[in-house]
Design a protein around this motif. Structure first.
Motif, PDB file in Angstrom:
ATOM      1  N   GLY A   9       0.784  -1.382  -0.065  1.00 29.75           N
ATOM      2  CA  GLY A   9       0.148  -0.108  -0.021  1.00 29.75           C
ATOM      3  C   GLY A   9       0.939   1.291   0.046  1.00 29.75           C
ATOM      4  N   GLY A  10       0.226   2.524  -0.165  1.00 27.11           N
ATOM      5  CA  GLY A  10       0.956   3.895  -0.147  1.00 27.11           C
ATOM      6  C   GLY A  10       0.025   4.923  -0.712  1.00 27.11           C
ATOM      7  N   LEU A  11       0.992   5.735  -1.214  1.00 26.68           N
ATOM      8  CA  LEU A  11       0.329   6.796  -1.879  1.00 26.68           C
ATOM      9  C   LEU A  11       0.452   7.247  -3.188  1.00 26.68           C
ATOM     10  CD1 LEU A  11      -1.156   9.903  -1.527  1.00 26.68           C
ATOM     11  CD2 LEU A  11       1.166  10.706  -1.120  1.00 26.68           C
ATOM     12  N   VAL A  12      -0.378   7.063  -4.098  1.00 26.22           N
ATOM     13  CA  VAL A  12      -0.134   7.238  -5.423  1.00 26.22           C
ATOM     14  C   VAL A  12      -1.133   8.305  -6.121  1.00 26.22           C
ATOM     15  CG1 VAL A  12      -1.904   5.431  -5.984  1.00 26.22           C
ATOM     16  CG2 VAL A  12       0.147   5.709  -7.644  1.00 26.22           C
ATOM     17  N   GLN A  13      -0.751   8.830  -7.161  1.00 26.18           N
ATOM     18  CA  GLN A  13      -1.425  10.007  -7.847  1.00 26.18           C
ATOM     19  C   GLN A  13      -2.579   9.254  -8.767  1.00 26.18           C
ATOM     20  OE1 GLN A  13       1.223  12.445 -10.072  1.00 26.18           O
ATOM     21  NE2 GLN A  13       1.236  13.951  -8.472  1.00 26.18           N
ATOM     22  N   ALA A  14      -3.702  10.001  -8.805  1.00 31.24           N
ATOM     23  CA  ALA A  14      -4.774   9.601  -9.793  1.00 31.24           C
ATOM     24  C   ALA A  14      -4.036   9.237 -11.426  1.00 31.24           C
ATOM     25  CB  ALA A  14      -5.724  10.430 -10.056  1.00 31.24           C
ATOM     26  N   GLY A  15      -4.551   8.237 -11.795  1.00 33.49           N
ATOM     27  CA  GLY A  15      -3.970   7.466 -13.200  1.00 33.49           C
ATOM     28  C   GLY A  15      -2.859   6.836 -12.980  1.00 33.49           C
ATOM     29  N   GLY A  16      -2.413   6.608 -11.902  1.00 35.04           N
ATOM     30  CA  GLY A  16      -1.121   5.668 -11.501  1.00 35.04           C
ATOM     31  C   GLY A  16      -1.461   4.598 -11.372  1.00 35.04           C
ATOM     32  N   SER A  17      -0.473   3.536 -11.034  1.00 32.53           N
ATOM     33  CA  SER A  17      -0.633   2.067 -10.952  1.00 32.53           C
ATOM     34  C   SER A  17       0.247   1.661  -9.688  1.00 32.53           C
ATOM     35  CB  SER A  17       0.099   1.405 -12.008  1.00 32.53           C
ATOM     36  OG  SER A  17      -0.532   1.714 -13.199  1.00 32.53           O
ATOM     37  N   LEU A  18      -0.348   0.606  -9.051  1.00 31.15           N
ATOM     38  CA  LEU A  18       0.452   0.039  -7.984  1.00 31.15           C
ATOM     39  C   LEU A  18       0.006  -1.475  -7.702  1.00 31.15           C
ATOM     40  CD1 LEU A  18       1.836   1.501  -5.480  1.00 31.15           C
ATOM     41  CD2 LEU A  18      -0.023   1.236  -3.891  1.00 31.15           C
ATOM     42  N   PRO A  88      -9.254   8.561  -7.173  1.00 30.58           N
ATOM     43  CA  PRO A  88      -9.324   8.843  -5.825  1.00 30.58           C
ATOM     44  C   PRO A  88     -10.226   8.098  -4.968  1.00 30.58           C
ATOM     45  CG  PRO A  88      -9.289  10.898  -7.169  1.00 30.58           C
ATOM     46  CD  PRO A  88      -9.377   9.800  -8.167  1.00 30.58           C
ATOM     47  N   GLU A  89     -11.477   7.709  -5.587  1.00 30.38           N
ATOM     48  CA  GLU A  89     -12.350   6.809  -4.998  1.00 30.38           C
ATOM     49  C   GLU A  89     -11.914   5.476  -4.764  1.00 30.38           C
ATOM     50  OE1 GLU A  89     -12.825   8.401  -7.800  1.00 30.38           O
ATOM     51  OE2 GLU A  89     -14.110   7.712  -9.350  1.00 30.38           O
ATOM     52  N   ASP A  90     -10.752   5.131  -5.230  1.00 31.17           N
ATOM     53  CA  ASP A  90     -10.095   3.859  -4.849  1.00 31.17           C
ATOM     54  C   ASP A  90      -9.381   3.762  -3.586  1.00 31.17           C
ATOM     55  OD1 ASP A  90      -9.121   3.404  -8.302  1.00 31.17           O
ATOM     56  OD2 ASP A  90     -10.726   2.437  -7.156  1.00 31.17           O
ATOM     57  N   THR A  91      -9.476   5.046  -2.911  1.00 33.76           N
ATOM     58  CA  THR A  91      -8.758   5.182  -1.785  1.00 33.76           C
ATOM     59  C   THR A  91      -9.403   4.407  -0.562  1.00 33.76           C
ATOM     60  OG1 THR A  91      -7.772   7.479  -2.089  1.00 33.76           O
ATOM     61  CG2 THR A  91      -8.261   6.913   0.246  1.00 33.76           C
ATOM     62  N   ALA A  92      -8.645   3.657   0.230  1.00 29.63           N
ATOM     63  CA  ALA A  92      -9.320   2.723   0.986  1.00 29.63           C
ATOM     64  C   ALA A  92      -8.356   1.820   1.741  1.00 29.63           C
ATOM     65  CB  ALA A  92     -10.432   1.770   0.479  1.00 29.63           C
ATOM     66  N   THR A 116      -3.856  -2.948   4.595  1.00 37.63           N
ATOM     67  CA  THR A 116      -2.888  -1.877   3.940  1.00 37.63           C
ATOM     68  C   THR A 116      -3.737  -0.722   3.443  1.00 37.63           C
ATOM     69  OG1 THR A 116      -0.803  -1.901   2.683  1.00 37.63           O
ATOM     70  CG2 THR A 116      -2.422  -3.098   1.445  1.00 37.63           C
ATOM     71  N   GLN A 117      -3.160   0.326   3.436  1.00 42.94           N
ATOM     72  CA  GLN A 117      -3.862   1.658   3.132  1.00 42.94           C
ATOM     73  C   GLN A 117      -3.341   2.091   1.751  1.00 42.94           C
ATOM     74  OE1 GLN A 117      -6.029   3.829   4.875  1.00 42.94           O
ATOM     75  NE2 GLN A 117      -6.013   4.705   2.693  1.00 42.94           N
ATOM     76  N   LEU A 118      -4.235   2.325   0.918  1.00 45.18           N
ATOM     77  CA  LEU A 118      -4.066   2.835  -0.277  1.00 45.18           C
ATOM     78  C   LEU A 118      -4.551   4.256  -0.250  1.00 45.18           C
ATOM     79  CD1 LEU A 118      -3.239   2.682  -3.230  1.00 45.18           C
ATOM     80  CD2 LEU A 118      -5.360   1.736  -3.910  1.00 45.18           C
ATOM     81  N   THR A 119      -3.998   5.300  -0.758  1.00 42.96           N
ATOM     82  CA  THR A 119      -4.379   6.727  -0.958  1.00 42.96           C
ATOM     83  C   THR A 119      -3.821   7.097  -2.293  1.00 42.96           C
ATOM     84  OG1 THR A 119      -3.925   7.264   1.624  1.00 42.96           O
ATOM     85  CG2 THR A 119      -4.412   8.711  -0.055  1.00 42.96           C
ATOM     86  N   VAL A 120      -5.085   7.414  -3.121  1.00 39.89           N
ATOM     87  CA  VAL A 120      -5.024   7.946  -4.539  1.00 39.89           C
ATOM     88  C   VAL A 120      -5.397   9.281  -4.484  1.00 39.89           C
ATOM     89  CG1 VAL A 120      -5.647   7.725  -6.938  1.00 39.89           C
ATOM     90  CG2 VAL A 120      -5.803   5.755  -5.365  1.00 39.89           C
ATOM     91  N   SER A 121      -4.437  10.210  -4.676  1.00 36.00           N
ATOM     92  CA  SER A 121      -4.244  11.702  -4.719  1.00 36.00           C
ATOM     93  C   SER A 121      -4.908  12.426  -6.013  1.00 36.00           C
ATOM     94  CB  SER A 121      -3.113  12.399  -4.113  1.00 36.00           C
ATOM     95  OG  SER A 121      -1.925  11.905  -5.262  1.00 36.00           O
ATOM     96  N   SER A 122      -5.818  13.353  -5.917  1.00 38.66           N
ATOM     97  CA  SER A 122      -6.227  13.876  -7.240  1.00 38.66           C
ATOM     98  C   SER A 122      -5.562  14.968  -7.823  1.00 38.66           C
ATOM     99  CB  SER A 122      -7.563  14.469  -7.141  1.00 38.66           C
ATOM    100  OG  SER A 122      -7.597  15.451  -6.016  1.00 38.66           O
TER     101      SER A 122
END
Length: 122
Positions: A9-18, A88-92, A116-122
Motif C-alpha cells: 500500500g501507499g500513496l499514488v497519484q490519480a492515473g497511476g498504478s500500484l 481517488p475513489e479507490d482510496t481505502a 494495507t492503506q491505499l491513498t490515491v491523490s487527485s
C-alpha cells in the motif's frame, strides 16, 4: 489457520498504478480461494476481486473491472492485485482474505489480513 499479510500500500497519484501482494502462511495456500476487499472511512467493507484456487477463474467488482487484475502464484503462496488507472475513489484500506469460494460475500472468507492503506491523490 492461515495467516495473511498484505504488502504494497501507499500513496499514488490519480492515473497511476500500484501492485498489492498478499503473502500467506500456515495451511496449504492452494487449497483456498482468495479475495480482496476494501473499506473506505465510514463505509462498509466491499468486495474488489476474487480468484479461485488454481488462478483459472476470477471475478471483479464493476467499479474495478478492466483496471484491476488479480493473480496468484501458488508456488510462492502469494496473490497479487495489480491496480491501474487509479482513481481517488479507490482510496481505502485493502484487505486480503482466504476462503472456500471466491465470491463477493464476506462470509465466504474464513481468514483475513490486517489490511494495507491505499491513498490515491487527485
Amino acid at each position: 489457520q492461515v495467516q495473511l499479510v498484505e504488502i504494497g500500500g501507499g500513496l499514488v497519484q490519480a492515473g497511476g498504478s500500484l501492485r498489492l501482494s498478499c503473502a500467506a502462511s500456515g495451511r496449504t495456500f492452494s487449497n483456498y480461494a482468495m479475495g480482496w476487499f476494501r473499506q473506505a472511512p465510514g463505509q462498509e467493507r466491499e468486495f474488489v476481486a476474487g480468484i479461485n484456487w488454481s488462478g483459472g477463474s476470477t471475478d471483479y467488482a464493476d467499479s474495478v473491472q478492466g483496471r484491476f487484475t488479480l493473480s496468484r502464484d501458488n508456488a510462492k503462496n502469494t496473490v497479487y492485485l495489480q491496480m491501474n488507472s487509479l482513481k481517488p475513489e479507490d482510496t481505502a484500506v485493502y484487505y486480503c482474505a482466504a476462503g472456500d469460494a471466491y465470491g463477493y460475500r464476506r462470509r465466504e472468507y474464513k481468514y483475513w489480513g490486517q489490511g494495507t492503506q491505499l491513498t490515491v491523490s487527485s
